[in-house]
Scaffold this motif. Structure first.
Motif, mmCIF file in Angstrom:
data_model
loop_
_atom_site.group_PDB
_atom_site.id
_atom_site.type_symbol
_atom_site.label_atom_id
_atom_site.label_comp_id
_atom_site.label_asym_id
_atom_site.label_seq_id
_atom_site.Cartn_x
_atom_site.Cartn_y
_atom_site.Cartn_z
ATOM 1 N N LYS A 153 79.550 -52.701 -22.223
ATOM 2 C CA LYS A 153 78.305 -52.611 -23.644
ATOM 3 C C LYS A 153 79.276 -51.513 -24.558
ATOM 4 O O LYS A 153 78.729 -50.402 -24.321
ATOM 5 C CB LYS A 153 77.189 -52.439 -23.471
ATOM 6 N N PRO A 154 79.944 -51.709 -25.413
ATOM 7 C CA PRO A 154 81.052 -50.749 -25.984
ATOM 8 C C PRO A 154 79.917 -49.850 -27.046
ATOM 9 O O PRO A 154 80.320 -48.774 -27.284
ATOM 10 C CB PRO A 154 82.010 -51.266 -26.788
ATOM 11 N N SER A 155 78.867 -50.185 -27.461
ATOM 12 C CA SER A 155 78.105 -49.346 -27.961
ATOM 13 C C SER A 155 77.244 -48.296 -27.557
ATOM 14 O O SER A 155 76.491 -47.579 -28.049
ATOM 15 C CB SER A 155 77.245 -50.392 -29.140
ATOM 16 N N PHE A 156 77.131 -48.712 -26.109
ATOM 17 C CA PHE A 156 76.244 -47.772 -25.287
ATOM 18 C C PHE A 156 77.038 -46.635 -24.631
ATOM 19 O O PHE A 156 78.123 -46.862 -24.208
ATOM 20 C CB PHE A 156 75.429 -48.630 -24.097
ATOM 21 N N GLY A 157 76.402 -45.572 -24.349
ATOM 22 C CA GLY A 157 76.784 -44.429 -23.622
ATOM 23 C C GLY A 157 75.914 -43.518 -23.047
ATOM 24 O O GLY A 157 74.784 -43.528 -23.418
ATOM 25 N N LEU A 158 76.249 -43.361 -21.659
ATOM 26 C CA LEU A 158 75.287 -42.576 -20.734
ATOM 27 C C LEU A 158 75.997 -41.098 -20.937
ATOM 28 O O LEU A 158 77.090 -40.831 -20.595
ATOM 29 C CB LEU A 158 75.207 -42.992 -19.523
ATOM 30 N N TYR A 159 75.118 -39.998 -21.305
ATOM 31 C CA TYR A 159 75.343 -38.636 -21.265
ATOM 32 C C TYR A 159 74.776 -38.048 -20.215
ATOM 33 O O TYR A 159 73.443 -37.949 -20.193
ATOM 34 C CB TYR A 159 75.307 -38.096 -22.472
ATOM 35 N N ASP A 160 75.300 -37.356 -19.355
ATOM 36 C CA ASP A 160 74.687 -36.990 -18.095
ATOM 37 C C ASP A 160 74.374 -35.110 -18.329
ATOM 38 O O ASP A 160 75.336 -34.653 -19.213
ATOM 39 C CB ASP A 160 76.004 -36.779 -16.927
ATOM 40 N N ALA A 161 73.334 -34.687 -17.925
ATOM 41 C CA ALA A 161 72.909 -33.474 -18.368
ATOM 42 C C ALA A 161 73.226 -32.505 -17.049
ATOM 43 O O ALA A 161 73.265 -31.383 -17.046
ATOM 44 C CB ALA A 161 71.453 -33.577 -18.495
ATOM 45 N N TYR A 162 73.629 -33.182 -15.937
ATOM 46 C CA TYR A 162 73.706 -32.493 -14.691
ATOM 47 C C TYR A 162 75.047 -31.906 -14.288
ATOM 48 O O TYR A 162 75.892 -32.817 -13.978
ATOM 49 C CB TYR A 162 73.160 -33.217 -13.488
ATOM 50 N N MET A 163 75.373 -30.549 -14.528
ATOM 51 C CA MET A 163 76.799 -30.313 -14.511
ATOM 52 C C MET A 163 77.449 -30.243 -12.981
ATOM 53 O O MET A 163 78.603 -30.163 -13.112
ATOM 54 C CB MET A 163 76.876 -28.948 -15.391
ATOM 55 N N VAL A 164 76.527 -30.182 -12.368
ATOM 56 C CA VAL A 164 76.922 -30.044 -10.638
ATOM 57 C C VAL A 164 77.952 -31.159 -10.400
ATOM 58 O O VAL A 164 78.680 -31.166 -9.534
ATOM 59 C CB VAL A 164 75.743 -30.122 -9.698
ATOM 60 N N HIS A 165 77.414 -32.462 -10.917
ATOM 61 C CA HIS A 165 78.208 -33.549 -10.453
ATOM 62 C C HIS A 165 79.025 -34.159 -11.679
ATOM 63 O O HIS A 165 79.569 -35.328 -12.022
ATOM 64 C CB HIS A 165 77.445 -34.583 -9.920
ATOM 65 N N ALA A 166 79.420 -33.090 -12.824
ATOM 66 C CA ALA A 166 79.892 -33.587 -13.963
ATOM 67 C C ALA A 166 81.433 -34.484 -13.835
ATOM 68 O O ALA A 166 81.484 -35.590 -14.540
ATOM 69 C CB ALA A 166 80.381 -32.443 -14.874
ATOM 70 N N VAL A 167 82.183 -34.044 -13.084
ATOM 71 C CA VAL A 167 83.546 -34.741 -13.022
ATOM 72 C C VAL A 167 83.332 -35.999 -12.516
ATOM 73 O O VAL A 167 83.831 -37.132 -12.953
ATOM 74 C CB VAL A 167 84.324 -33.888 -12.391
ATOM 75 N N ALA A 168 82.452 -36.379 -11.282
ATOM 76 C CA ALA A 168 82.163 -37.474 -10.612
ATOM 77 C C ALA A 168 81.414 -38.200 -11.710
ATOM 78 O O ALA A 168 81.664 -39.467 -11.751
ATOM 79 C CB ALA A 168 81.413 -37.107 -9.548
ATOM 80 N N SER A 169 80.628 -37.848 -12.610
ATOM 81 C CA SER A 169 79.947 -38.507 -13.514
ATOM 82 C C SER A 169 80.658 -39.345 -14.501
ATOM 83 O O SER A 169 80.756 -40.493 -14.889
ATOM 84 C CB SER A 169 78.687 -37.634 -14.059
ATOM 85 N N LEU A 170 81.614 -38.494 -15.040
ATOM 86 C CA LEU A 170 82.736 -38.923 -15.978
ATOM 87 C C LEU A 170 83.438 -40.068 -15.451
ATOM 88 O O LEU A 170 83.929 -40.833 -16.069
ATOM 89 C CB LEU A 170 83.567 -37.682 -16.600
ATOM 90 N N ARG A 171 83.943 -39.835 -14.223
ATOM 91 C CA ARG A 171 84.913 -40.669 -13.497
ATOM 92 C C ARG A 171 84.087 -42.030 -13.208
ATOM 93 O O ARG A 171 84.742 -43.049 -13.341
ATOM 94 C CB ARG A 171 85.234 -40.059 -12.239
ATOM 95 N N SER A 172 82.776 -42.058 -13.254
ATOM 96 C CA SER A 172 81.910 -43.053 -12.994
ATOM 97 C C SER A 172 81.991 -43.799 -14.023
ATOM 98 O O SER A 172 81.236 -45.094 -14.266
ATOM 99 C CB SER A 172 80.782 -42.950 -12.387
ATOM 100 N N GLY A 173 82.234 -43.508 -15.409
ATOM 101 C CA GLY A 173 81.826 -44.087 -16.410
ATOM 102 C C GLY A 173 81.002 -43.638 -17.573
ATOM 103 O O GLY A 173 80.982 -44.220 -18.736
ATOM 104 N N SER A 174 80.499 -42.557 -17.262
ATOM 105 C CA SER A 174 79.640 -41.818 -18.273
ATOM 106 C C SER A 174 80.469 -41.420 -19.500
ATOM 107 O O SER A 174 81.655 -41.078 -19.456
ATOM 108 C CB SER A 174 78.954 -40.502 -17.682
#
Length: 314
Positions: free
Chosen positions: A187-208
């Motif tokens: 869904k190119p119009s959708f984005g998940l933005y994570d607030a929790y910096m403890v897992h920031a790198v893992a979140s970005l790698r998962s598609g956030s």
């Protein structure tokens, strides 16, 4: 704000004057500061903005002022479901959308009582969608009045409606984040933005799509750097250092927030008051000063080891 380019979306602070009035000139300055730091979007009228301390009129004025200061350089989203009933919330969502924001963000904790089932929550969301026409919406698992987490399955269903384009995640669970990103993929119009910096790198790698965290009100340039380089194999060591910094400093940056963040910015040359409406004053305790002093020293030490991250010259 898309998944193609990971981005930092600051949860914006609201500057106040010493008498407690909104400092709109200060709001212009802090908006410009976020943009200079490399923010790819702005989240106005959020919990960091002290939104529950703002009147409805002030909420709208703050959002409109951010829109004007941003000048179309980046998209802006803002919280908007305020009112005792879903009809009142829908009406205020329409007023927020009229300011020109890309999407209106729905605080999940305002949709159902804390003890209510997920079925009740889903029903409330469905009714709110039907009451707001084609207005693009997002969700924010805001900790106030209580944190209501949206399950990966429900988020996926909502994104599939085409109406939901934004999600600020605060579940603090990387497995849930991964599942949310999996179910919302494509869904190119959708984005998940994570607030929790403890897992920031893992979140970005998962598609956030990016990060939207209070740490960005201390070190926006560092969050921007992480969004750019989280998967850069040649900077693996530096990425690990930045990730560890955010893990180690989590408690310090949450303590006495947002006053500590305002004090940090003021100390580094930002022309804003440290006043918060929650405290009703701009007094800064010795503990806050000590925390910020030590935090700044640790940041400067880290910045010397990270290419492209410059300590701001004030």
């Amino acid at each position: 704000m898309t998944k193609k380019e990971k981005g930092f979306v600051p949860v914006m602070l609201t500057p106040f004057k010493e008498n407690g009035a909104v400092d709109f000139e200060g709001l212009d300055r802090i908006t410009e500061f976020y943009l200079r730091s490399g923010a790819k979007g702005l989240f106005a009228n959020c919990l960091s903005s002290e939104l529950f301390e703002l009147t409805d009129a002030e909420k709208l004025k703050v959002i409109s002022r951010v829109m004007k200061a941003a000048g179309g350089q980046v998209p802006v989203v803002a919280a908007g479901n305020f009112g005792r009933t879903l009809k009142e919330q829908a009406d205020f969502i329409k007023r927020v959308y009229d300011t020109g924001v890309q999407a209106v963000i729905v605080l999940t904790g305002l949709l159902a009582e804390e003890a209510a089932s997920d079925t009740v929550l889903e029903d409330a969301i469905g009714r709110l969608l039907s009451l707001t026409g084609n207005i693009p919406l997002g969700f924010y698992e805001c900790p106030v009045p209580y944190k209501r987490i949206i399950s990966p399955q429900l988020l996926g269903k909502l994104v599939n409606t085409g109406r939901v384009i934004y999600h600020k995640d605060t579940c603090l669970n990387i497995e849930q984040v991964r599942e949310k990103n999996r179910l919302c993929a494509g869904k190119p119009s959708f984005g998940l933005y994570d607030a929790y910096m403890v897992h920031a790198v893992a979140s970005l790698r998962s598609g956030s799509a990016g990060l939207s965290c209070i740490q960005g009100n201390f070190f926006p340039e560092l969050v921007v750097w992480l969004c750019k380089h989280y998967d850069n194999a040649s900077l693996k060591k530096e990425v690990q250092l930045v990730q560890q910094f955010f893990i180690d400093e989590m408690d310090v940056m949450h303590r006495n927030y947002p006053k500590a963040a305002k004090y940090y910015l003021w100390k580094n040359g930002m022309n804003i008051s440290v006043y918060t409406r929650e405290s009703g004053n701009s007094q800064v305790s010795y503990a806050i000063k000590e925390d910020v002093e030590k935090l700044e020293l640790r940041f400067r030490d880290l910045a010397e080891k990270i290419p492209g991250v410059l300590v701001r010259a004030q």
